[in-house]
Design a protein around this motif. Structure first.
Motif, PDB file in Angstrom:
ATOM      1  N   ALA A 316     -13.959   0.203  19.610  1.00  0.00           N
ATOM      2  CA  ALA A 316     -14.711   0.742  18.567  1.00  0.00           C
ATOM      3  C   ALA A 316     -16.590   0.470  19.493  1.00  0.00           C
ATOM      4  CB  ALA A 316     -14.958   0.712  16.944  1.00  0.00           C
ATOM      5  N   ALA A 317     -16.334  -0.716  19.008  1.00  0.00           N
ATOM      6  CA  ALA A 317     -17.598  -1.749  19.914  1.00  0.00           C
ATOM      7  C   ALA A 317     -17.599  -1.636  21.533  1.00  0.00           C
ATOM      8  CB  ALA A 317     -17.253  -2.951  19.305  1.00  0.00           C
ATOM      9  N   TYR A 318     -16.695  -1.445  22.065  1.00  0.00           N
ATOM     10  CA  TYR A 318     -15.821  -1.865  23.325  1.00  0.00           C
ATOM     11  C   TYR A 318     -16.640  -0.265  23.730  1.00  0.00           C
ATOM     12  CZ  TYR A 318     -14.351  -1.291  28.235  1.00  0.00           C
ATOM     13  OH  TYR A 318     -14.184  -1.039  29.527  1.00  0.00           O
ATOM     14  N   ARG A 319     -16.100   1.023  22.922  1.00  0.00           N
ATOM     15  CA  ARG A 319     -16.816   2.295  23.275  1.00  0.00           C
ATOM     16  C   ARG A 319     -17.680   2.226  23.225  1.00  0.00           C
ATOM     17  NH1 ARG A 319     -13.157   3.679  27.365  1.00  0.00           N
ATOM     18  NH2 ARG A 319     -11.092   3.804  26.413  1.00  0.00           N
ATOM     19  N   ILE A 320     -19.010   1.728  22.115  1.00  0.00           N
ATOM     20  CA  ILE A 320     -19.481   2.221  21.566  1.00  0.00           C
ATOM     21  C   ILE A 320     -20.840   1.688  22.576  1.00  0.00           C
ATOM     22  CG2 ILE A 320     -21.580   1.168  20.068  1.00  0.00           C
ATOM     23  CD1 ILE A 320     -19.574   2.225  18.099  1.00  0.00           C
ATOM     24  N   VAL A 321     -20.482   0.241  23.220  1.00  0.00           N
ATOM     25  CA  VAL A 321     -21.608  -0.045  24.570  1.00  0.00           C
ATOM     26  C   VAL A 321     -21.338   0.110  25.861  1.00  0.00           C
ATOM     27  CG1 VAL A 321     -21.354  -2.813  25.968  1.00  0.00           C
ATOM     28  CG2 VAL A 321     -21.186  -2.087  23.451  1.00  0.00           C
ATOM     29  N   GLN A 322     -19.920   0.632  26.169  1.00  0.00           N
ATOM     30  CA  GLN A 322     -19.394   1.983  26.537  1.00  0.00           C
ATOM     31  C   GLN A 322     -20.544   3.115  27.384  1.00  0.00           C
ATOM     32  OE1 GLN A 322     -16.218   3.423  27.660  1.00  0.00           O
ATOM     33  NE2 GLN A 322     -15.847   2.969  29.991  1.00  0.00           N
ATOM     34  N   GLU A 323     -20.973   3.690  26.123  1.00  0.00           N
ATOM     35  CA  GLU A 323     -21.677   4.836  25.829  1.00  0.00           C
ATOM     36  C   GLU A 323     -22.721   4.921  26.077  1.00  0.00           C
ATOM     37  OE1 GLU A 323     -22.234   8.449  26.024  1.00  0.00           O
ATOM     38  OE2 GLU A 323     -20.615   8.175  26.481  1.00  0.00           O
ATOM     39  N   THR A 375     -29.612  18.107  29.676  1.00  0.00           N
ATOM     40  CA  THR A 375     -29.273  19.491  28.857  1.00  0.00           C
ATOM     41  C   THR A 375     -28.733  17.496  27.994  1.00  0.00           C
ATOM     42  OG1 THR A 375     -28.265  20.749  30.448  1.00  0.00           O
ATOM     43  CG2 THR A 375     -27.343  20.596  28.288  1.00  0.00           C
ATOM     44  N   PRO A 376     -28.488  18.638  26.458  1.00  0.00           N
ATOM     45  CA  PRO A 376     -27.979  17.664  25.827  1.00  0.00           C
ATOM     46  C   PRO A 376     -26.553  17.437  25.587  1.00  0.00           C
ATOM     47  CG  PRO A 376     -29.488  18.715  24.595  1.00  0.00           C
ATOM     48  CD  PRO A 376     -29.125  19.128  25.127  1.00  0.00           C
ATOM     49  N   GLY A 377     -25.694  15.910  25.554  1.00  0.00           N
ATOM     50  CA  GLY A 377     -24.041  16.179  25.823  1.00  0.00           C
ATOM     51  C   GLY A 377     -23.769  15.900  24.140  1.00  0.00           C
ATOM     52  N   PHE A 378     -22.534  15.261  24.196  1.00  0.00           N
ATOM     53  CA  PHE A 378     -21.762  14.468  22.968  1.00  0.00           C
ATOM     54  C   PHE A 378     -21.478  12.874  23.023  1.00  0.00           C
ATOM     55  CE2 PHE A 378     -20.532  18.305  24.242  1.00  0.00           C
ATOM     56  CZ  PHE A 378     -20.588  19.314  22.974  1.00  0.00           C
ATOM     57  N   GLY A 379     -22.563  12.490  23.981  1.00  0.00           N
ATOM     58  CA  GLY A 379     -22.135  10.600  24.041  1.00  0.00           C
ATOM     59  C   GLY A 379     -22.768  10.085  22.684  1.00  0.00           C
ATOM     60  N   LEU A 380     -24.379  10.329  21.689  1.00  0.00           N
ATOM     61  CA  LEU A 380     -24.460   9.709  20.755  1.00  0.00           C
ATOM     62  C   LEU A 380     -23.172  10.179  19.389  1.00  0.00           C
ATOM     63  CD1 LEU A 380     -28.294  10.273  20.658  1.00  0.00           C
ATOM     64  CD2 LEU A 380     -26.533   8.289  20.807  1.00  0.00           C
ATOM     65  N   VAL A 381     -22.413  11.965  19.498  1.00  0.00           N
ATOM     66  CA  VAL A 381     -21.812  11.895  18.612  1.00  0.00           C
ATOM     67  C   VAL A 381     -20.418  11.262  18.575  1.00  0.00           C
ATOM     68  CG1 VAL A 381     -20.747  14.171  17.786  1.00  0.00           C
ATOM     69  CG2 VAL A 381     -23.033  14.110  18.530  1.00  0.00           C
ATOM     70  N   GLY A 382     -20.298  10.921  19.923  1.00  0.00           N
ATOM     71  CA  GLY A 382     -19.097  10.082  20.293  1.00  0.00           C
ATOM     72  C   GLY A 382     -19.274   8.906  19.360  1.00  0.00           C
ATOM     73  N   MET A 383     -20.470   8.390  20.103  1.00  0.00           N
ATOM     74  CA  MET A 383     -20.244   6.778  19.304  1.00  0.00           C
ATOM     75  C   MET A 383     -20.847   7.070  17.942  1.00  0.00           C
ATOM     76  SD  MET A 383     -23.693   5.333  21.897  1.00  0.00           S
ATOM     77  CE  MET A 383     -24.410   6.196  21.755  1.00  0.00           C
ATOM     78  N   GLU A 385     -18.755   9.128  15.556  1.00  0.00           N
ATOM     79  CA  GLU A 385     -17.587   9.428  15.457  1.00  0.00           C
ATOM     80  C   GLU A 385     -16.633   7.995  15.335  1.00  0.00           C
ATOM     81  OE1 GLU A 385     -16.170  12.305  17.966  1.00  0.00           O
ATOM     82  OE2 GLU A 385     -17.162  13.952  16.265  1.00  0.00           O
ATOM     83  N   ARG A 386     -17.098   6.967  16.391  1.00  0.00           N
ATOM     84  CA  ARG A 386     -16.644   6.170  17.139  1.00  0.00           C
ATOM     85  C   ARG A 386     -16.763   5.065  16.021  1.00  0.00           C
ATOM     86  NH1 ARG A 386     -12.349   5.960  20.749  1.00  0.00           N
ATOM     87  NH2 ARG A 386     -13.009   6.914  22.110  1.00  0.00           N
ATOM     88  N   ALA A 387     -18.287   4.468  15.175  1.00  0.00           N
ATOM     89  CA  ALA A 387     -18.022   4.065  14.147  1.00  0.00           C
ATOM     90  C   ALA A 387     -18.008   4.000  12.824  1.00  0.00           C
ATOM     91  CB  ALA A 387     -19.876   3.361  14.049  1.00  0.00           C
ATOM     92  N   ARG A 388     -17.663   5.483  12.492  1.00  0.00           N
ATOM     93  CA  ARG A 388     -17.001   6.023  10.992  1.00  0.00           C
ATOM     94  C   ARG A 388     -15.853   6.086  11.473  1.00  0.00           C
ATOM     95  NH1 ARG A 388     -21.121  10.578  11.841  1.00  0.00           N
ATOM     96  NH2 ARG A 388     -18.728  12.038  12.354  1.00  0.00           N
ATOM     97  N   SER A 389     -14.865   6.151  12.747  1.00  0.00           N
ATOM     98  CA  SER A 389     -13.345   5.398  12.394  1.00  0.00           C
ATOM     99  C   SER A 389     -13.242   4.313  11.782  1.00  0.00           C
ATOM    100  CB  SER A 389     -12.724   6.003  14.316  1.00  0.00           C
ATOM    101  OG  SER A 389     -13.360   4.909  14.830  1.00  0.00           O
ATOM    102  N   VAL A 390     -14.057   3.249  11.899  1.00  0.00           N
ATOM    103  CA  VAL A 390     -13.557   1.437  10.900  1.00  0.00           C
ATOM    104  C   VAL A 390     -14.610   2.104   9.978  1.00  0.00           C
ATOM    105  CG1 VAL A 390     -12.533   0.659  13.203  1.00  0.00           C
ATOM    106  CG2 VAL A 390     -14.679   1.024  12.525  1.00  0.00           C
ATOM    107  N   GLY A 391     -15.247   2.311   9.399  1.00  0.00           N
ATOM    108  CA  GLY A 391     -16.197   2.411   8.906  1.00  0.00           C
ATOM    109  C   GLY A 391     -17.249   1.566   8.594  1.00  0.00           C
ATOM    110  N   GLY A 392     -17.901   2.351   9.549  1.00  0.00           N
ATOM    111  CA  GLY A 392     -18.891   1.561   9.659  1.00  0.00           C
ATOM    112  C   GLY A 392     -20.125   2.913  10.218  1.00  0.00           C
ATOM    113  N   THR A 393     -21.160   2.610  10.286  1.00  0.00           N
ATOM    114  CA  THR A 393     -22.416   3.418  10.969  1.00  0.00           C
ATOM    115  C   THR A 393     -23.096   2.713  12.344  1.00  0.00           C
ATOM    116  OG1 THR A 393     -24.156   1.792   9.549  1.00  0.00           O
ATOM    117  CG2 THR A 393     -23.007   4.141   8.123  1.00  0.00           C
ATOM    118  N   LEU A 394     -24.494   4.344  12.546  1.00  0.00           N
ATOM    119  CA  LEU A 394     -24.790   3.464  14.126  1.00  0.00           C
ATOM    120  C   LEU A 394     -25.993   5.059  13.844  1.00  0.00           C
ATOM    121  CD1 LEU A 394     -23.157   3.971  17.398  1.00  0.00           C
ATOM    122  CD2 LEU A 394     -24.492   5.300  17.349  1.00  0.00           C
TER     123      LEU A 394
END
Length: 419
Positions: A316-323, A375-383, A385-394
């Protein structure tokens, strides 16, 4: 057995079937009357009363009590004239059974008391020496009522089993649909993380090559152009490998989830796909992300002070940093962009912070800041979701001084993960 299991008050064609049944009871009563027996021989009045007593049975399931009352009204004079007592028995038994099998126990008990009371009283008046006969009649009436109550409870039990099975089937279908939706969401996140990062790098590297070609054609730096094209080819190879892995997951069908219903079947490979996927990326791969950001022209400062990170949290941290790096490179708006990536552990959680000094914003629906003219995308939404998938917040928004900042808190305890 299907007839026994069927609810009598809602059975199809019940009036037609009851009419046929009433006709059969009338034929049986007539046959019993012709066979003879005790009592006065049947005459015109007895035949009329006997056949008239079978007519209310046509509506026995529509109005059970009314049907029983009609049978009793017709059969009471029959017994009062002391005709053969056997012929009316099938109609009376069927009417009593219907009342017991279609109504509540209280109604059945009250009906039994009324029938037994009237029978005992009438026998006591007409035949004071027939106490034993009254007892036998009462026993048969009680037996019929108990049989009707037993059948009713059996039908309720079968109906509860059927309802429980249908509820379990609905639960399974809902669970399958939920798993399909989660798998689609996961695939969408993976494709977004992969393609957004790779395409951004390719775009930046192509711009570098185009700039080198057009800046000073007479003094063309062939080495710089070759390096830029080499970087593009490397990025394409990496993206192709990751995309192939994702497509292999989509094509996996050895353990597919099927959701049946109506117009067709919805299938998705949920379990078993993990064998086809490469190992999850983790914080060990952050150095490669930083290097790709530097190739794209940004100055990336990486600081990692964390050990023993669970694989799911590291991914999750890897994908958040990547985005976050992708958004910074894409929307930074500066040639000398600096991006600071920090990861450290504190209070049982992995802390992630990505901050740039650019002039752009983060893109995404749901209130996020869109890049200027973009145009707004889905980058922040995806980040998120990545954080929530492990019980975290962003959290994401403008930095304290300038640029954009993304911060995430990812719990290290596996019990806190949201599955």
């Amino acid at each position: 057995m299907s007839v026994v299991h069927r609810e009598p008050l809602t059975a199809p064609h019940r009036t037609r079937n009851d009419a046929v049944l009433a006709l059969g009871v009338a034929v049986l009563a007539a046959a019993i009357a012709l066979m003879g027996g005790g009592g006065i021989s049947p005459g015109h009045l007895s035949w009329k009363l006997l056949l008239a007593g079978c007519v209310p049975l046509v509506w026995r399931r529509h109005r059970p009590l009314v049907a029983l009352l009609g049978v009793v009204i017709c059969m009471a004079p029959y017994y009062a004239f002391d005709y053969n007592p056997a012929p009316p028995v099938p109609a009376v038994v069927l009417a009593l059974y219907t009342v017991a099998a279609t109504g509540a126990v209280r109604r059945t008990l009250l009906t039994g008391v009324a029938v037994l009371g009237s029978t005992v009283i009438s026998n006591g008046i007409t035949d004071q020496d027939g106490a034993l006969e009254s007892l036998e009649i009462s026993g048969w009436i009680i037996t019929v009522l108990v049989a009707g109550i037993a059948v009713r409870y059996y039908r309720l039990y079968v109906a509860s089993l059927v309802e429980r099975a249908e509820r379990a089937e609905r639960t399974r279908e809902e669970e399958a649909r939920r798993r399909v939706a989660e798998e689609r969401l996961r695939i969408a996140r993976d494709l977004h993380d992969l393609l957004a990062h790779s395409i951004t790098l390719i775009g930046v590297q192509t711009s570098v090559a185009a700039h080198v070609l057009t800046a000073d054609p007479e003094r063309l730096d062939r080495k710089a152009v070759a390096q830029a094209l080499d970087d593009i080819a490397g990025t394409c190879r990496t993206a192709r490998g990751e995309l192939r892995t994702t497509l292999e997951v989509l094509r996996a069908d050895d353990t597919a989830v099927e959701v049946g219903g109506g117009a067709g079947t919805l299938s998705a490979s949920v379990s078993g796909a993990g064998d086809l996927r490469e190992p999850l990326p983790g914080i060990d791969g952050l150095a490669g992300l930083a290097e790709s950001g530097r190739v794209a022209g940004a100055k990336v400062e990486l600081s990692v002070r964390a050990d023993g990170i669970p694989p799911s949290v590291g991914a999750a941290a890897y994908r958040i940093v990547q985005e976050a790096l992708t958004n910074a490179v894409r929307h930074g708006g500066r040639e000398d962009l600096t991006v600071r990536v920090e990861l450290w552990t504190a209070d049982g959680a992995l802390r992630v912070r990505v901050r740039d000094d650019g002039t752009g914003g983060g893109g995404g629906p749901g209130g996020e800041v869109a890049p200027p003219g973009g145009t707004p995308g889905f980058g922040l939404v995806g980040m998120r979701e990545r954080a929530r998938s492990v019980g975290g917040t962003l959290a994401a928004g403008p930095g304290p001084a300038q640029g954009f900042e993304v911060t995430a808190v990812l719990p290290l305890s596996q019990e806190d993960e949201v599955r």
